[in-house]
Design a protein around this motif. Sequence first.
Motif, PDB file in Angstrom:
ATOM      1  N   ALA A   1       1.760   8.843  -6.322  1.00 59.19           N
ATOM      2  CA  ALA A   1       2.051  10.269  -6.128  1.00 59.19           C
ATOM      3  C   ALA A   1       3.111  10.729  -7.142  1.00 59.19           C
ATOM      4  O   ALA A   1       2.974  11.769  -7.778  1.00 59.19           O
ATOM      5  CB  ALA A   1       2.523  10.517  -4.700  1.00 59.19           C
TER       6      ALA A   1
ATOM      7  N   GLN B   1     -12.369  11.429   4.354  1.00 61.90           N
ATOM      8  CA  GLN B   1     -11.259  10.829   3.592  1.00 61.90           C
ATOM      9  C   GLN B   1     -11.804   9.696   2.718  1.00 61.90           C
ATOM     10  O   GLN B   1     -11.440   9.570   1.553  1.00 61.90           O
ATOM     11  CB  GLN B   1     -10.208  10.264   4.537  1.00 61.90           C
TER      12      GLN B   1
ATOM     13  N   ASN C   1       0.878  11.444  10.224  1.00 71.51           N
ATOM     14  CA  ASN C   1       0.236  10.747   9.095  1.00 71.51           C
ATOM     15  C   ASN C   1       1.249  10.414   8.008  1.00 71.51           C
ATOM     16  O   ASN C   1       1.210   9.333   7.410  1.00 71.51           O
ATOM     17  CB  ASN C   1      -0.859  11.627   8.478  1.00 71.51           C
TER      18      ASN C   1
ATOM     19  N   TRP D   1       3.112   5.928  -2.898  1.00 73.51           N
ATOM     20  CA  TRP D   1       4.176   6.843  -3.310  1.00 73.51           C
ATOM     21  C   TRP D   1       4.455   6.759  -4.791  1.00 73.51           C
ATOM     22  O   TRP D   1       4.820   7.756  -5.423  1.00 73.51           O
ATOM     23  CB  TRP D   1       5.437   6.618  -2.457  1.00 73.51           C
TER      24      TRP D   1
ATOM     25  N   TYR E   1     -11.280   9.879  -1.289  1.00 76.33           N
ATOM     26  CA  TYR E   1     -10.404   8.923  -1.970  1.00 76.33           C
ATOM     27  C   TYR E   1     -11.203   8.017  -2.911  1.00 76.33           C
ATOM     28  O   TYR E   1     -10.725   7.635  -3.980  1.00 76.33           O
ATOM     29  CB  TYR E   1      -9.631   8.077  -0.955  1.00 76.33           C
TER      30      TYR E   1
ATOM     31  N   LEU F   1      -9.424   5.533   8.147  1.00 70.25           N
ATOM     32  CA  LEU F   1      -9.812   6.734   7.398  1.00 70.25           C
ATOM     33  C   LEU F   1     -11.095   7.329   7.965  1.00 70.25           C
ATOM     34  O   LEU F   1     -12.029   6.582   8.268  1.00 70.25           O
ATOM     35  CB  LEU F   1     -10.048   6.379   5.923  1.00 70.25           C
TER      36      LEU F   1
ATOM     37  N   TYR G   1      -6.548  -4.217  -3.190  1.00 73.19           N
ATOM     38  CA  TYR G   1      -7.604  -3.813  -2.252  1.00 73.19           C
ATOM     39  C   TYR G   1      -8.736  -4.850  -2.222  1.00 73.19           C
ATOM     40  O   TYR G   1      -9.308  -5.121  -1.175  1.00 73.19           O
ATOM     41  CB  TYR G   1      -8.178  -2.439  -2.633  1.00 73.19           C
TER      42      TYR G   1
ATOM     43  N   VAL H   1      -4.229  17.655  -4.678  1.00 72.01           N
ATOM     44  CA  VAL H   1      -2.901  17.395  -4.091  1.00 72.01           C
ATOM     45  C   VAL H   1      -2.592  18.449  -3.019  1.00 72.01           C
ATOM     46  O   VAL H   1      -2.132  18.111  -1.918  1.00 72.01           O
ATOM     47  CB  VAL H   1      -1.792  17.357  -5.176  1.00 72.01           C
TER      48      VAL H   1
ATOM     49  N   GLN I   1       0.812  -1.209   0.000  1.00 71.07           N
ATOM     50  CA  GLN I   1       0.000   0.000   0.000  1.00 71.07           C
ATOM     51  C   GLN I   1       0.860   1.281   0.000  1.00 71.07           C
ATOM     52  O   GLN I   1       0.573   2.240  -0.711  1.00 71.07           O
ATOM     53  CB  GLN I   1      -0.812  -0.016   1.279  1.00 71.07           C
TER      54      GLN I   1
HETATM   55  C1  HEM Z   1      -0.037  13.181  -5.942  1.00 70.30           C
HETATM   56  C2  HEM Z   1      -1.059  12.441  -5.847  1.00 70.30           C
HETATM   57  C3  HEM Z   1      -1.569  11.723  -4.626  1.00 70.30           C
HETATM   58  C4  HEM Z   1      -2.638  10.894  -4.645  1.00 70.30           C
HETATM   59  C5  HEM Z   1      -3.495  10.562  -5.845  1.00 70.30           C
HETATM   60  C6  HEM Z   1      -2.828  10.389  -3.289  1.00 70.30           C
HETATM   61  C7  HEM Z   1      -3.835   9.507  -2.917  1.00 70.30           C
HETATM   62  C8  HEM Z   1      -4.019   8.979  -1.666  1.00 70.30           C
HETATM   63  C9  HEM Z   1      -4.996   7.986  -1.299  1.00 70.30           C
HETATM   64  C10 HEM Z   1      -5.997   7.349  -2.260  1.00 70.30           C
HETATM   65  C11 HEM Z   1      -4.847   7.719   0.027  1.00 70.30           C
HETATM   66  C12 HEM Z   1      -5.661   6.729   0.864  1.00 70.30           C
HETATM   67  C13 HEM Z   1      -4.888   5.427   1.032  1.00 70.30           C
HETATM   68  C14 HEM Z   1      -5.631   4.461   1.933  1.00 70.30           C
HETATM   69  O1  HEM Z   1      -5.593   4.638   3.151  1.00 70.30           O
HETATM   70  O2  HEM Z   1      -6.246   3.516   1.399  1.00 70.30           O
HETATM   71  C15 HEM Z   1      -3.793   8.578   0.514  1.00 70.30           C
HETATM   72  C16 HEM Z   1      -3.365   8.645   1.819  1.00 70.30           C
HETATM   73  C17 HEM Z   1      -2.343   9.440   2.269  1.00 70.30           C
HETATM   74  N1  HEM Z   1      -1.548  10.279   1.506  1.00 70.30           N
HETATM   75 FE1  HEM Z   1      -1.698  10.593  -0.465  1.00 70.30          FE
HETATM   76  N2  HEM Z   1      -1.859  10.917  -2.480  1.00 70.30           N
HETATM   77  C18 HEM Z   1      -1.059  11.747  -3.251  1.00 70.30           C
HETATM   78  C19 HEM Z   1       0.033  12.471  -2.811  1.00 70.30           C
HETATM   79  C20 HEM Z   1       0.465  12.565  -1.503  1.00 70.30           C
HETATM   80  C21 HEM Z   1       1.553  13.396  -1.020  1.00 70.30           C
HETATM   81  C22 HEM Z   1       2.405  14.301  -1.912  1.00 70.30           C
HETATM   82  C23 HEM Z   1       1.619  13.192   0.334  1.00 70.30           C
HETATM   83  C24 HEM Z   1       2.524  13.798   1.377  1.00 70.30           C
HETATM   84  C25 HEM Z   1       3.514  14.614   1.204  1.00 70.30           C
HETATM   85  C26 HEM Z   1       0.605  12.237   0.704  1.00 70.30           C
HETATM   86  C27 HEM Z   1       0.380  11.753   1.967  1.00 70.30           C
HETATM   87  C28 HEM Z   1      -0.598  10.855   2.334  1.00 70.30           C
HETATM   88  C29 HEM Z   1      -0.812  10.384   3.692  1.00 70.30           C
HETATM   89  C30 HEM Z   1      -0.015  10.800   4.907  1.00 70.30           C
HETATM   90  C31 HEM Z   1      -1.919   9.509   3.656  1.00 70.30           C
HETATM   91  C32 HEM Z   1      -2.527   8.772   4.842  1.00 70.30           C
HETATM   92  C33 HEM Z   1      -3.949   9.098   5.112  1.00 70.30           C
HETATM   93  C34 HEM Z   1      -4.250  10.540   5.237  1.00 70.30           C
HETATM   94  O3  HEM Z   1      -3.606  11.215   6.053  1.00 70.30           O
HETATM   95  O4  HEM Z   1      -5.161  11.024   4.531  1.00 70.30           O
HETATM   96  N3  HEM Z   1      -0.097  11.875  -0.434  1.00 70.30           N
HETATM   97  N4  HEM Z   1      -3.295   9.326  -0.538  1.00 70.30           N
END
Ligand code: HEM
Length: 201
Positions: A19, A116, A188, A16, A120, A112, A66, A172, A11
């Motif tokens: 992202a 969230q 987080n 990452w 998502y 979540l 998933y 983002v 996951q």
């Molecule tokens: C660029 C596109 C990005 C997309 C499409 C994306 C998408 C997502 C998705 C779908 C989840 C939920 C995962 C789950 O729990 O099943 C998630 C969680 C998370 N993402 Fe991203 N993410 C992106 C970029 C980033 C970046 C740049 C960061 C931090 C610098 C980040 C930090 C996190 C963190 C810490 C979580 C954990 C749950 C929360 O705090 O909401 N993400 N992301």
Amino acid sequence: MRKVYLYARFQRFWHWMQALIIFSLLVTGLEVHGLFHLLGYEAAFHVHNAFAWGLVLFILLAFFWYITTGDFRQYLTEGNLLEKIMMQARYYMVGIFKNEPHPFKKNEISRLNPLQRITYLMLTLVGLPLQIIVGFAYYYYNELVALGMDPDWIEPIAVIHTLLAYLLIGFVIMHVYMTTTGHTLTSNIKAMVTGWEEVEE
Ligand code: HEM
């Protein structure tokens, strides 16, 4: 406080990679759009299309993961979803600034909050697939016209693709801000790197 394992290795890898891919798609896409010069139009165009295929692959892999692990259940909400979303939205707009406790506590089976979950889900089931379909329609425009598509469709295809890209940039920015609203500023993000997070008993 106790330590819980919230994010499995796949996951975190998928998150990452996604992202990185989306960031690269945004940069190369904006270059193709003519906003700046970095790789050159030709290279940006090819890199953009290669990353689009990468995104499709990762989304399919993530769906498979998933579903087969049953982790998709983290996205289902029992009871009145709208009421719960409003509670969470009120927390982000008011409660957080008054140091109120988070309305929904995190644990292994519910990591979540309702806002969230819906964000998502909409991103993964609606936003990204739509962007990918429109992007491929853009790429295969000539072939689709040869198959009978109205050539005038190029305009709405281009506008929707660009609009969705800007919405994705908005996501983002909000997403990264929201990830700083956990137990501590970086808790987080650390969880998304190591898998582990400290949550309340
Ligand atoms: C660029 C596109 C990005 C997309 C499409 C994306 C998408 C997502 C998705 C779908 C989840 C939920 C995962 C789950 O729990 O099943 C998630 C969680 C998370 N993402 Fe991203 N993410 C992106 C970029 C980033 C970046 C740049 C960061 C931090 C610098 C980040 C930090 C996190 C963190 C810490 C979580 C954990 C749950 C929360 O705090 O909401 N993400 N992301």
